[in-house]
Design a protein around this motif. Structure first.
Motif, short mmCIF file in Angstrom:
data_model
loop_
_atom_site.label_atom_id
_atom_site.label_comp_id
_atom_site.label_asym_id
_atom_site.label_seq_id
_atom_site.Cartn_x
_atom_site.Cartn_y
_atom_site.Cartn_z
N LEU A 80 1.03 -1.21 -0.18
CA LEU A 80 0.21 -0.03 0.21
C LEU A 80 0.85 1.34 0.06
CD1 LEU A 80 -3.03 -0.70 2.47
CD2 LEU A 80 -3.04 -0.81 -0.16
N ASP A 81 2.02 1.28 0.75
CA ASP A 81 2.73 2.59 0.92
C ASP A 81 4.13 2.57 -0.21
OD1 ASP A 81 1.51 3.08 3.03
OD2 ASP A 81 2.88 2.22 4.21
N VAL A 82 3.97 1.61 -1.30
CA VAL A 82 5.00 1.63 -2.19
C VAL A 82 4.65 2.59 -3.41
CG1 VAL A 82 6.17 0.01 -3.89
CG2 VAL A 82 5.50 -0.93 -1.67
N ASP A 83 5.59 3.37 -3.60
CA ASP A 83 5.68 4.37 -4.52
C ASP A 83 5.40 3.85 -6.07
OD1 ASP A 83 6.04 6.76 -6.26
OD2 ASP A 83 7.93 6.99 -5.76
N GLY A 84 4.23 4.19 -6.60
CA GLY A 84 3.94 3.80 -8.06
C GLY A 84 3.28 2.54 -8.19
N ILE A 85 2.84 1.99 -6.92
CA ILE A 85 2.14 0.55 -6.93
C ILE A 85 1.21 0.45 -8.11
CG2 ILE A 85 0.40 1.13 -5.26
CD1 ILE A 85 2.44 -2.21 -5.18
N TYR A 86 1.12 -0.39 -8.88
CA TYR A 86 0.60 -0.95 -10.06
C TYR A 86 0.83 -0.16 -11.12
CZ TYR A 86 -2.95 -4.02 -7.46
OH TYR A 86 -3.32 -5.00 -6.88
N ARG A 87 1.73 0.97 -11.16
CA ARG A 87 2.06 1.61 -12.23
C ARG A 87 3.51 1.12 -12.73
NH1 ARG A 87 2.81 6.68 -10.27
NH2 ARG A 87 4.99 6.53 -10.32
N PHE A 204 -5.73 0.80 -15.16
CA PHE A 204 -6.58 -0.32 -15.23
C PHE A 204 -7.80 0.02 -16.38
CE2 PHE A 204 -5.00 -1.35 -11.24
CZ PHE A 204 -4.98 -3.01 -11.24
N GLY A 205 -7.87 1.02 -16.74
CA GLY A 205 -8.95 1.42 -17.76
C GLY A 205 -8.81 0.42 -18.89
N PRO A 206 -7.87 0.24 -19.52
CA PRO A 206 -7.74 -0.60 -20.88
C PRO A 206 -7.73 -2.01 -20.30
CG PRO A 206 -6.14 1.39 -20.89
CD PRO A 206 -6.76 1.02 -19.66
N THR A 207 -7.23 -2.32 -19.25
CA THR A 207 -7.11 -3.76 -18.58
C THR A 207 -8.18 -4.22 -18.49
OG1 THR A 207 -5.08 -2.96 -17.61
CG2 THR A 207 -5.92 -5.19 -17.00
N LEU A 208 -9.48 -3.44 -17.89
CA LEU A 208 -10.61 -4.01 -17.40
C LEU A 208 -11.74 -4.07 -18.33
CD1 LEU A 208 -10.70 -2.88 -13.61
CD2 LEU A 208 -9.74 -5.03 -14.57
N LEU A 209 -11.50 -2.94 -19.34
CA LEU A 209 -12.81 -2.90 -20.24
C LEU A 209 -12.25 -2.52 -21.61
CD1 LEU A 209 -15.08 0.46 -19.91
CD2 LEU A 209 -13.07 -0.07 -18.47
N ARG A 210 -12.72 -3.30 -22.70
CA ARG A 210 -12.46 -2.67 -24.06
C ARG A 210 -13.44 -3.25 -24.81
NH1 ARG A 210 -9.37 -6.93 -22.16
NH2 ARG A 210 -9.38 -8.72 -23.34
N PRO A 211 -13.56 -2.55 -26.14
CA PRO A 211 -14.36 -2.99 -27.34
C PRO A 211 -14.07 -4.35 -27.75
CG PRO A 211 -13.25 -1.33 -28.11
CD PRO A 211 -12.75 -1.31 -26.64
N HIS A 221 -11.79 6.16 -26.93
CA HIS A 221 -12.09 5.05 -26.03
C HIS A 221 -11.26 4.99 -24.80
CE1 HIS A 221 -14.26 2.23 -29.26
NE2 HIS A 221 -15.10 2.98 -28.57
N MET A 222 -10.06 5.13 -25.06
CA MET A 222 -9.23 5.15 -23.84
C MET A 222 -9.68 5.96 -22.88
SD MET A 222 -5.09 4.81 -23.78
CE MET A 222 -4.94 3.15 -24.85
N LEU A 223 -9.68 7.29 -23.21
CA LEU A 223 -10.30 8.24 -22.11
C LEU A 223 -11.43 7.97 -21.67
CD1 LEU A 223 -9.96 11.31 -21.20
CD2 LEU A 223 -11.55 12.05 -23.01
N TYR A 224 -12.62 7.38 -22.11
CA TYR A 224 -13.76 6.85 -21.56
C TYR A 224 -13.29 5.58 -20.67
CZ TYR A 224 -16.53 9.77 -24.66
OH TYR A 224 -16.96 10.88 -25.18
N GLN A 225 -12.40 4.82 -21.23
CA GLN A 225 -12.24 3.75 -20.18
C GLN A 225 -11.54 4.13 -18.93
OE1 GLN A 225 -9.81 2.24 -23.22
NE2 GLN A 225 -10.90 0.32 -23.49
N ASN A 226 -10.44 5.00 -19.02
CA ASN A 226 -10.01 5.71 -17.58
C ASN A 226 -10.87 6.33 -16.79
OD1 ASN A 226 -7.85 4.90 -19.04
ND2 ASN A 226 -6.89 6.85 -19.50
N GLN A 227 -11.97 7.10 -17.38
CA GLN A 227 -12.94 7.69 -16.80
C GLN A 227 -13.93 6.84 -15.75
OE1 GLN A 227 -14.77 10.48 -19.60
NE2 GLN A 227 -13.16 11.87 -19.37
N ILE A 228 -14.34 5.81 -16.46
CA ILE A 228 -15.27 4.81 -16.19
C ILE A 228 -14.68 4.32 -14.81
CG2 ILE A 228 -16.26 2.68 -16.19
CD1 ILE A 228 -16.62 3.25 -19.57
N VAL A 229 -13.34 3.86 -14.67
CA VAL A 229 -12.68 3.38 -13.68
C VAL A 229 -12.44 4.44 -12.49
CG1 VAL A 229 -10.24 2.43 -12.83
CG2 VAL A 229 -11.41 1.47 -14.84
#
Length: 245
Positions: A80-87, A204-211, A221-229
């Motif tokens: 949880l405290d790790v810099d850039g976790i998941y990035r 996570f946007g493009p990882t979890l949802l895509r057409p 599309h990517m913008l909307y994916q990011n915004q949804i998450v």
């Protein structure tokens, strides 16, 4: 004359050998059991990576894959405290090794020293979701989520997303709920790990949802994916909470 006869005999013998090899290969191929047969006999373990979410859950008699639960538990304990976790990306070779272990072995210990780098664990979790034959947000829901995120009025937008989330198949809903609750905890530590809801949306946007088929402007599309998450993280309680919340 003698060398010629020798060559003819050798050639005939060589042809016979090749024919025998071909015959044996044909017999082997015809007798070779299918992947399904090997799996049914327990000789090959069912895959976790690359399998449909509902099939993994059916095999495990659960609504959330055990591997997803394990990764989340591990990250919450030491990431949880790790810099850039998941990035930040983990070592790809080690992530692939972890993927192989998950697919081939019954028990997995994420506290083993070879998985010490928490970015390997997060990388494997992201890979699991990327390799789902159908994303966590099923293809048939993609356009509906995009239309919902376009709604101008915030309260109506949240209500529309909530309605769609409630319609998801149970494994998708339960896995999504647990994952987003986890990512919300990541975002709560933004001052330390520098991962905001916006940063997590980008990851996570493009990882979890895509057409199902990429058409039109991929950048939009990517913008909307990011915004949804991002919205689902910032409004987690309203989207995943009970009707009274």
């Amino acid at each position: 004359l003698i060398p010629l006869v020798f060559r003819l005999n050798y050639s005939a013998s060589d042809t016979n050998d090749r024919n025998r090899v071909k015959s044996r290969l044909k017999k082997f191929i015809s007798r070779r059991p299918s992947l399904k047969t090997l799996q049914e006999k327990g000789l090959i373990k069912d895959q976790i990576f690359g399998s449909h979410l509902h099939l993994v859950c059916e095999r495990e008699k659960s609504t959330v894959p055990q591997f997803v639960r394990q990764c989340i538990k591990t990250v919450e304990r030491r990431g949880l405290d790790v810099d850039g976790i998941y990035r930040v990306s983990g070592n790809l070779a080690t992530i692939q090794k972890l993927r192989f272990v998950v697919n081939q072995e019954e028990k997995l210990n994420l506290d083993d020293s070879q998985w010490e780098d928490i970015h390997v664990v997060t990388g494997a979790l992201k890979m699991f979701f990327r390799e789902l034959p159908e994303p966590l947000f099923p293809y048939c829901f993609f356009e509906q989520f995009v239309e919902a995120i376009k709604i101008q009025d915030n309260a109506t937008r949240i209500k529309s997303i909530r309605t769609l989330v409630k319609k998801l198949p149970r494994p998708n809903y339960e896995t999504m709920k647990i994952l987003f609750e986890h990512l919300k905890k990541i975002a709560a530590k933004e001052s330390v790990n520098l991962m905001s809801t916006q940063s997590l949306g980008i990851v996570f946007g493009p990882t979890l949802l895509r057409p199902e088929k990429e058409t039109g402007n991929m950048a939009v599309h990517m913008l909307y994916q990011n915004q949804i998450v991002e919205l689902m993280l910032s409004e987690y309680n309203k989207i995943f909470g009970s009707e009274e919340d």
